[in-house]
Structure formats: structure tokens, C-alpha cells
Design an enzyme around this catalytic site. Structure first.
Site, PDB file in Angstrom:
ATOM      1  N   GLU A  60      -2.325  11.586   2.047  1.00 56.24           N
ATOM      2  CA  GLU A  60      -1.182  12.102   2.794  1.00 56.24           C
ATOM      3  C   GLU A  60      -1.635  13.068   3.890  1.00 56.24           C
ATOM      4  O   GLU A  60      -1.081  13.076   4.985  1.00 56.24           O
ATOM      5  CB  GLU A  60      -0.203  12.793   1.844  1.00 56.24           C
ATOM      6  CG  GLU A  60       0.512  11.864   0.880  1.00 56.24           C
ATOM      7  CD  GLU A  60      -0.332  11.483  -0.321  1.00 56.24           C
ATOM      8  OE1 GLU A  60      -1.406  12.090  -0.518  1.00 56.24           O
ATOM      9  OE2 GLU A  60       0.065  10.565  -1.061  1.00 56.24           O
ATOM     10  N   PRO A 336      -5.145   0.178   2.718  1.00 58.07           N
ATOM     11  CA  PRO A 336      -5.977  -0.905   3.251  1.00 58.07           C
ATOM     12  C   PRO A 336      -6.040  -0.920   4.781  1.00 58.07           C
ATOM     13  O   PRO A 336      -6.782  -1.720   5.361  1.00 58.07           O
ATOM     14  CB  PRO A 336      -5.277  -2.170   2.729  1.00 58.07           C
ATOM     15  CG  PRO A 336      -3.842  -1.776   2.636  1.00 58.07           C
ATOM     16  CD  PRO A 336      -3.827  -0.319   2.260  1.00 58.07           C
ATOM     17  N   GLU A 338      -7.125   1.494   6.622  1.00 54.85           N
ATOM     18  CA  GLU A 338      -8.296   2.231   7.115  1.00 54.85           C
ATOM     19  C   GLU A 338      -9.423   1.288   7.535  1.00 54.85           C
ATOM     20  O   GLU A 338      -9.960   1.423   8.638  1.00 54.85           O
ATOM     21  CB  GLU A 338      -8.738   3.253   6.080  1.00 54.85           C
ATOM     22  CG  GLU A 338      -7.705   4.372   5.903  1.00 54.85           C
ATOM     23  CD  GLU A 338      -8.064   5.358   4.815  1.00 54.85           C
ATOM     24  OE1 GLU A 338      -8.979   5.063   4.018  1.00 54.85           O
ATOM     25  OE2 GLU A 338      -7.429   6.429   4.753  1.00 54.85           O
TER      26      GLU A 338
END
Length: 431
Positions: A60, A336, A338
Site C-alpha cells: 500500500e 502482478p 510490478e
């Protein structure tokens, strides 16, 4: 109101147990026993009258980067406080923003701690993120006429079912937000079905799509490429949890028989497990280099253990294949998108509950491979065989692997813009 009174009483009665739980957890991660005063609302922060942004943990904190940067630029006169719940999230705030923001832990959700926290900071705006629905914090903020905003809001079908049992408590809390910005139409509908007024909830998109290749990130990736890894094909397993390393290692060992130049980069999610993961690798006869020790990466190195914080994204940049962990058992997966930033082929396990919407879009776009299989421990053999098969296939089918990565990158670019829409909502509340 009666339901809130019950919650307030229970939260005070349970406070000693919550503190005990933190101390128990500190046996594995000592940071949980530190800064206990902040957990009780005693925050050593001097500047008040600004904005509070709460991001529970590492993922986050990374997702709110464009929001925080935008606020720092647009409202330089307002102190900005970023709160977290986990020590790893706390470390990431320091790493990512330094002294440009104030930082403390969010208080435990009871009347005394929350009101002490708010009385100290006196915010003009409180921004919560994703599923951070703390009834007392929301109620106390609302009673002080402080605007409340829930951003990047998500609610899985499983969480919806759980919250429905607490509808008497959660529904009033949702309607104390000025706005709820949901990640998708599906998430918007779930919040409304839980009792949120439809006019308060809108679909703004997912902040996690708004990741970009910054100059600092490009520099970090290039520095990693300068290390002696050119003779290796690299598989990066990011944010692994207990049980997943064993499964990944078994698949890796079998695939390495076909591809002797293969290097496994393991990035455990929790720092307290770094030593255990090294021991596990060595028990399987693997040669391990540790990132924190600057161990040399040679031809005989099997595993590069990344025992540092905040570097996973850069390591995805040097991968040939990326395994996004947290998805093999009960955790529900990690981001996913990234590896999609670098157009890398992505493999995930069967449980991506935390990223259902993103996962479905990536699968429809043919930008990711999701393993099939049962998540429970007795079926690990089946999962590791499926993982082994996909690794072998993608290492051998380079054009297909490249296409997967390009499709993922295209989807990422197409869905960006949530940060700007969120920024616009914040401006309307502050002006």
C-alpha cells in the site's frame, strides 16, 4: 448508535489482548514491541493541521507514492502524515519519502487511542486505503467534521461475505466517508451491496496500475545489471511466504538440470524469515549469495537471497521470468503489475484473491500464466510440477515469453490514470 457503543466497549476490553498479540508477534519480529505508545495514540509529532494518509503495509505504501508526491507538490504548506500498521510498512515509508513526510503507526481502534491520535494531529483530511475500515477511527473523524476519503477501495467476494455478518457496524461506517473511490465497477457494486450510499461510491481505477519507471528505479536496475549475472538466466520469486519457497526450490532444482545457467532470486516477504529461507536453500544443497552481504554472484551460485527491503521492483527488472508469490496458498497473492512494468513474463499460483480484478484482466490480455491446482499442503506436489512445467516451457519458448510480457505491459499502460482521478477528489475536499 447502539452497535457502535457495543464496538467501543469490546475494543476497550480487548485492548490488553491486542497488545499481548503484538508482543507475541514480536518474538519473530522485534519491531512489533517497539513504539507501543504510537499504537495507543501517543504520537511524537509536532506539526498538525495537515493530511493523514493511511497505508497498512509495504504494498500500500508503494501504491500511494503518486498520491503522496502529488500532495507534497500541491500542498507544501500542509504537513503530511503517512501512517502504517506493520513495521515493514513503516520502514518503506522512511525509505520512500524520508523526512518529507511525518510518520507514525495508526492507533489501535479504540475510543481512547483514536481520540488521542486525532487530538494531536488535528487533520484537515483523513485518507484511508483499500480495506482499512476501522469503525472507531471513522466515527471519531466524522464527529470532528474532518472529511474522510477511502481510496483504491476493494472488497473481495470473501471479504464481502465476512463483512455482511457485521453489516450493523460496517454499513454506518461506510456512509461516514465523503467519497469511496473503488478500484473497479465490481468493487463499487460490493460496497453498495454492503450498505454504502450509491452516490458516495465511484469507480476511479486501481492505483497499483500507476507505477512508472522513475529515473531512480532505472538507475537501480542498471546497477543490478552491472553485477556478474550476464551468464545466468534469472527467475525472480517475489514476496514469498512460508511454504512457498520449498515449492519453488523443488521446481527450480528440476528445471536447472535442463538449464544449468539458471539463477533463482528469492525475495521473502517478511524480514524475520530471511535466515530460515537461507537454511532451507542450503538444506537442498543450493549455493546461496545474500544481497545484504554483497556476496559475489558466480557461475556456481544457485540462489540470490534478497534480504533487503524495497528492492523487489528493481529485481523484477533483471528477470527472465517473474513468479509473483503469496499466490500458492492462503495469502491471496501480491501485485502482478510490478513485473508488467518491465514487460516480463509472469507466473502466479492459484490463489490471487487480493488481485482478482487485475488477475482477470491480465489473463484475458494473455499477459500472465496462472497455475491450476489445489492450494492445500497435501497437494504441493501437484503445484510444484505445474510450476516446473511452466518454467521449462517459458525458458524454451522465448517468443511466447516475450509476448506475455509485452501484453502485460500494454495492459498496464492502458489502465493508468487512477492517481490523477484520486488527486482531483482530494482537491475538491480540501478546497
Amino acid at each position: 448508535m447502539f452497535s457502535l457503543l457495543i464496538y467501543q466497549l469490546l475494543s476497550l476490553l480487548l485492548l490488553p489482548l491486542l497488545l499481548l498479540a503484538l508482543l507475541v508477534r514480536s518474538r519473530k519480529q522485534v519491531a512489533y514491541r517497539q513504539r507501543i505508545g504510537e499504537r495507543l495514540g501517543w504520537v511524537g509529532i509536532q506539526q498538525h493541521g495537515g493530511i493523514i494518509v493511511h497505508a497498512a503495509s509495504v504494498g500500500e505504501v508503494m501504491a500511494i507514492k503518486p498520491i503522496v508526491e502529488g500532495l507534497l507538490k500541491q500542498y507544501p504548506e500542509l504537513p503530511l502524515t503517512v501512517t502504517t500498521f506493520t513495521p515493514t510498512g513503516s520502514a518503506q515509508v522512511t525509505k520512500q519519502f524520508g523526512d518529507r513526510v511525518q510518520h507514525c503507526y495508526i492507533p489501535l481502534d479504540n475510543m481512547i487511542s483514536v481520540n488521542l491520535f486525532l487530538s494531536t494531529l488535528k487533520p484537515k483530511l483523513l485518507i484511508l486505503m483499500e480495506t482499512e475500515l476501522w469503525p472507531q477511527l471513522i466515527h471519531s473523524t466524522f464527529k470532528r467534521n474532518i472529511p474522510l476519503l477511502l481510496i483504491n477501495a476493494r472488497l473481495s467476494q470473501k471479504s464481502l461475505a465476512s463483512y455482511q455478518k457485521l453489516r450493523w457496524l460496517i454499513s454506518p461506517a461506510l456512509n461516514k466517508f465523503h467519497r469511496i473511490l473503488a478500484q473497479s465497477e465490481e468493487n463499487r457494486d460490493r460496497f453498495i451491496s454492503l450498505g454504502a450510499a450509491p452516490e458516495r461510491v465511484s469507480h476511479s481505477g486501481n492505483l497499483k496500475y500507476d507505477i512508472r519507471l522513475t529515473e531512480a528505479l532505472e538507475t537501480k536496475v542498471e546497477a543490478l545489471r552491472q553485477l556478474p549475472i550476464a551468464n545466468h538466466r534469472v527467475v525472480v520469486a517475489g514476496s514469498t511466504h512460508q511454504g512457498e519457497e520449498a515449492l519453488i526450490i523443488k521446481a527450480f532444482i528440476n528445471v536447472k538440470e535442463l538449464y544449468p545457467d539458471l539463477l533463482l532470486v528469492l525475495v521473502p516477504r517478511h524480514p524475520e524469515r530471511f535466515d530460515k529461507v537461507q537454511d532451507l536453500c542450503q538444506q537442498h544443497g543450493l549455493a546461496v549469495a545474500r544481497r545484504s552481504a554483497n556476496d559475489a554472484i558466480g557461475e556456481q551460485t544457485d540462489v540470490w537471497l534478497v534480504d533487503t527491503l524495497g528492492e523487489l521492483l528493481a529485481f523484477y527488472g533483471i528477470a527472465d521470468i517473474c513468479i509473483v508469490a503469496g499466490s500458492f496458498f492462503e495469502v491471496g497473492g501480491h501485485n502482478p503489475l510490478e513485473p508488467a512494468l518491465f514487460a516480463k513474463p509472469i507466473i502466479v499460483g492459484p490463489n490471487m484473491a487480493n488481485f482478482n480484478d487485475v488477475c482477470e484482466q491480465l489473463l484475458r490480455a494473455e499477459g500472465m500464466v496462472q497455475l491450476k491446482g489445489v492450494q492445500h499442503a497435501p497437494h504441493q506436489q501437484q503445484l510444484h510440477q505445474h510450476l516446473q512445467h511452466e518454467l521449462q516451457h517459458l525458458l524454451g519458448a522465448r517468443d511466447e515469453a516475450k509476448a506475455l510480457g509485452q501484453n502485460a505491459a500494454a495492459l498496464l499502460a492502458k489502465n493508468q490514470g487512477a492517481a490523477q482521478r484520486t488527486q482531483t477528489e482530494i482537491e475538491q475536499l480540501l478546497n
